[in-house]
Structures are given as structure tokens and as C-alpha cells.
Design a protein around this motif. Structure first.
Motif, mmCIF file in Angstrom:
data_model
loop_
_atom_site.group_PDB
_atom_site.id
_atom_site.type_symbol
_atom_site.label_atom_id
_atom_site.label_comp_id
_atom_site.label_asym_id
_atom_site.label_seq_id
_atom_site.Cartn_x
_atom_site.Cartn_y
_atom_site.Cartn_z
ATOM 1 N N LEU A 4 0.826 -1.202 0.000
ATOM 2 C CA LEU A 4 0.000 0.000 0.000
ATOM 3 C C LEU A 4 0.861 1.253 0.000
ATOM 4 C CD1 LEU A 4 -2.692 -1.090 2.620
ATOM 5 C CD2 LEU A 4 -2.936 -1.041 0.147
ATOM 6 N N GLN A 5 2.049 1.174 0.603
ATOM 7 C CA GLN A 5 2.931 2.341 0.689
ATOM 8 C C GLN A 5 3.476 2.753 -0.677
ATOM 9 O OE1 GLN A 5 3.281 -0.389 2.747
ATOM 10 N NE2 GLN A 5 2.301 0.550 4.510
ATOM 11 N N ASP A 6 3.483 1.844 -1.626
ATOM 12 C CA ASP A 6 4.026 2.140 -2.960
ATOM 13 C C ASP A 6 3.015 2.810 -3.878
ATOM 14 O OD1 ASP A 6 6.346 0.855 -2.130
ATOM 15 O OD2 ASP A 6 5.747 -1.063 -3.014
ATOM 16 N N THR A 7 1.845 3.163 -3.363
ATOM 17 C CA THR A 7 0.789 3.711 -4.208
ATOM 18 C C THR A 7 0.573 5.196 -3.970
ATOM 19 O OG1 THR A 7 -0.942 3.223 -2.614
ATOM 20 C CG2 THR A 7 -0.440 1.503 -4.222
ATOM 21 N N THR A 8 0.044 5.845 -4.994
ATOM 22 C CA THR A 8 -0.389 7.238 -4.881
ATOM 23 C C THR A 8 -1.792 7.337 -5.463
ATOM 24 O OG1 THR A 8 0.583 7.807 -7.019
ATOM 25 C CG2 THR A 8 1.944 8.192 -5.072
ATOM 26 N N ILE A 9 -2.567 8.271 -4.937
ATOM 27 C CA ILE A 9 -3.902 8.538 -5.463
ATOM 28 C C ILE A 9 -3.940 10.009 -5.826
ATOM 29 C CG2 ILE A 9 -6.379 8.537 -5.009
ATOM 30 C CD1 ILE A 9 -5.862 6.332 -2.908
ATOM 31 N N ARG A 10 -4.356 10.281 -7.063
ATOM 32 C CA ARG A 10 -4.413 11.664 -7.539
ATOM 33 C C ARG A 10 -5.576 11.837 -8.509
ATOM 34 N NH1 ARG A 10 -2.834 12.100 -12.767
ATOM 35 N NH2 ARG A 10 -1.769 10.292 -13.638
ATOM 36 N N LYS A 11 -5.981 13.090 -8.679
ATOM 37 C CA LYS A 11 -7.035 13.409 -9.635
ATOM 38 C C LYS A 11 -6.470 13.302 -11.048
ATOM 39 C CE LYS A 11 -10.424 16.981 -10.666
ATOM 40 N NZ LYS A 11 -10.909 18.307 -10.280
ATOM 41 N N LEU A 12 -7.204 12.626 -11.926
ATOM 42 C CA LEU A 12 -6.785 12.494 -13.306
ATOM 43 C C LEU A 12 -6.946 13.833 -14.013
ATOM 44 C CD1 LEU A 12 -5.876 10.104 -15.244
ATOM 45 C CD2 LEU A 12 -8.196 10.222 -16.129
ATOM 46 N N ASN A 13 -5.922 14.260 -14.738
ATOM 47 C CA ASN A 13 -5.984 15.515 -15.480
ATOM 48 C C ASN A 13 -6.836 15.349 -16.733
ATOM 49 O OD1 ASN A 13 -4.178 16.817 -13.693
ATOM 50 N ND2 ASN A 13 -2.456 15.851 -14.737
ATOM 51 N N ALA A 14 -7.459 16.423 -17.173
ATOM 52 C CA ALA A 14 -8.350 16.390 -18.330
ATOM 53 C C ALA A 14 -7.647 15.923 -19.607
ATOM 54 C CB ALA A 14 -8.972 17.768 -18.546
ATOM 55 N N GLN A 15 -6.340 16.124 -19.704
ATOM 56 C CA GLN A 15 -5.596 15.738 -20.903
ATOM 57 C C GLN A 15 -5.206 14.265 -20.916
ATOM 58 O OE1 GLN A 15 -4.475 18.081 -18.666
ATOM 59 N NE2 GLN A 15 -5.281 19.897 -19.698
ATOM 60 N N GLU A 16 -5.334 13.593 -19.781
ATOM 61 C CA GLU A 16 -4.903 12.201 -19.680
ATOM 62 C C GLU A 16 -5.982 11.246 -20.190
ATOM 63 O OE1 GLU A 16 -2.241 11.358 -16.032
ATOM 64 O OE2 GLU A 16 -3.714 12.845 -15.371
ATOM 65 N N LYS A 17 -5.520 10.079 -20.618
ATOM 66 C CA LYS A 17 -6.408 9.049 -21.125
ATOM 67 C C LYS A 17 -7.261 8.472 -19.986
ATOM 68 C CE LYS A 17 -6.395 4.672 -23.551
ATOM 69 N NZ LYS A 17 -5.634 3.483 -23.871
#
Length: 156
Positions: A4-17
Motif C-alpha cells: 500500500l505504501q508504494d501507491t499514490t492517489i491523484r485526480k486524473l488531469n483532463a488531458q490524460e487518457k
């Protein structure tokens, strides 16, 4: 080894797939997915720059509703779904929302277990939701998915 420590959670940018492959694991309707993506926010969980999970929520006044939450099958059962729900809870709280809601099918036994373990309580049943809104029948755990069970969690 995956942790679990190796993960990140972020908002997907509008330009990303948009990771439709994962979204479709939790919701078989591209039409429904596109509808809530157009008004919602998509958060991705990444490990080694690979998307392994996500959630989409839609805002409605002081309430957030998770419309889609999924962990890639090879990462399930390792705490990543719990981590996604905790992230949504944290983001909702710090942004001043009062409730976090999530709906799932009557046949989604593991999801119902997880959501209740994370503090969600059953709030309503929407009868025949899946048989009315989806053309093809959905089966999980040998049970036809017919009704939407709505759960909610107070954030404040």
C-alpha cells in the motif's frame, strides 16, 4: 511485492487518457460511465506509473456520491479498495462535504461487506435499478443484480 505504501492517489488531469478498461469492470455501460464522468471527478490509484484502481465521484450540494470504484483484479483483496474509500472520505471531509454516498447491486456481496466495514450504512434500495437501466442482465455470485443498494457515511 505490492504494498500500500508504494501507491499514490491523484485526480486524473483532463488531458490524460481515461482508463475505460478499469471503469468497465465496475460498470458495463459506457453510456452511464460517460454521463457521470462529464459531471464528476476521477481519481486514480497508481503504482509504478500504472493505474491499478480508481474512483469517480459526483458532487450534489453537501453530498458526494461515488459512482464507480474499482481495483484491478490482480490487486484485489490486498487493501487497495479500502485505501480508495479512505481517500474519498478524507478528501470529502477536508473539502467540507457532509455525506459520502455509494450505491452497489444487491448481488455485490464483497462490496457490501467492504463498504459497511468502512463506516457506510444502508440508506435506501432502488428497486429494479439494474434491470431498468441496463440492457443486458448482470450476474454476480450466481445472483442477478436487480436492485441498487444505497449506502451513506456522515463526514461531519
Amino acid at each position: 511485492m505490492t504494498t500500500l505504501q508504494d501507491t499514490t492517489i491523484r485526480k486524473l488531469n483532463a488531458q490524460e487518457k481515461i482508463p475505460y478498461d478499469l471503469l468497465l469492470l465496475a460498470d458495463p455501460s459506457v453510456v452511464a460511465i460517460n454521463a457521470y464522468l462529464s459531471s464528476g471527478e476521477l481519481y486514480v490509484m497508481e503504482q509504478d506509473q500504472q493505474v491499478i484502481g480508481l474512483y469517480v465521484w459526483v458532487k450534489d450540494g453537501d453530498t458526494l456520491e461515488i459512482k464507480n470504484i474499482v481495483v484491478h483484479p490482480s490487486f484485489q483483496g490486498k487493501g487497495f479498495g479500502k485505501m480508495l474509500l479512505q481517500d474519498a472520505t478524507h478528501r470529502g471531509r477536508i473539502n467540507g462535504y457532509r455525506r459520502l454516498c455509494i450505491g452497489t447491486g444487491n448481488s455485490s456481496i464483497a462490496q457490501l461487506y467492504l463498504y459497511q466495514r468502512q463506516g457506510f450504512e444502508m440508506a435506501a434500495i432502488i428497486k429494479d435499478y439494474f434491470t431498468t437501466n441496463y440492457q443486458e442482465p448482470i450476474y454476480e455470485n450466481g445472483i442477478q443484480c436487480r436492485h441498487m443498494i444505497m449506502l451513506e457515511k456522515r463526514l461531519s
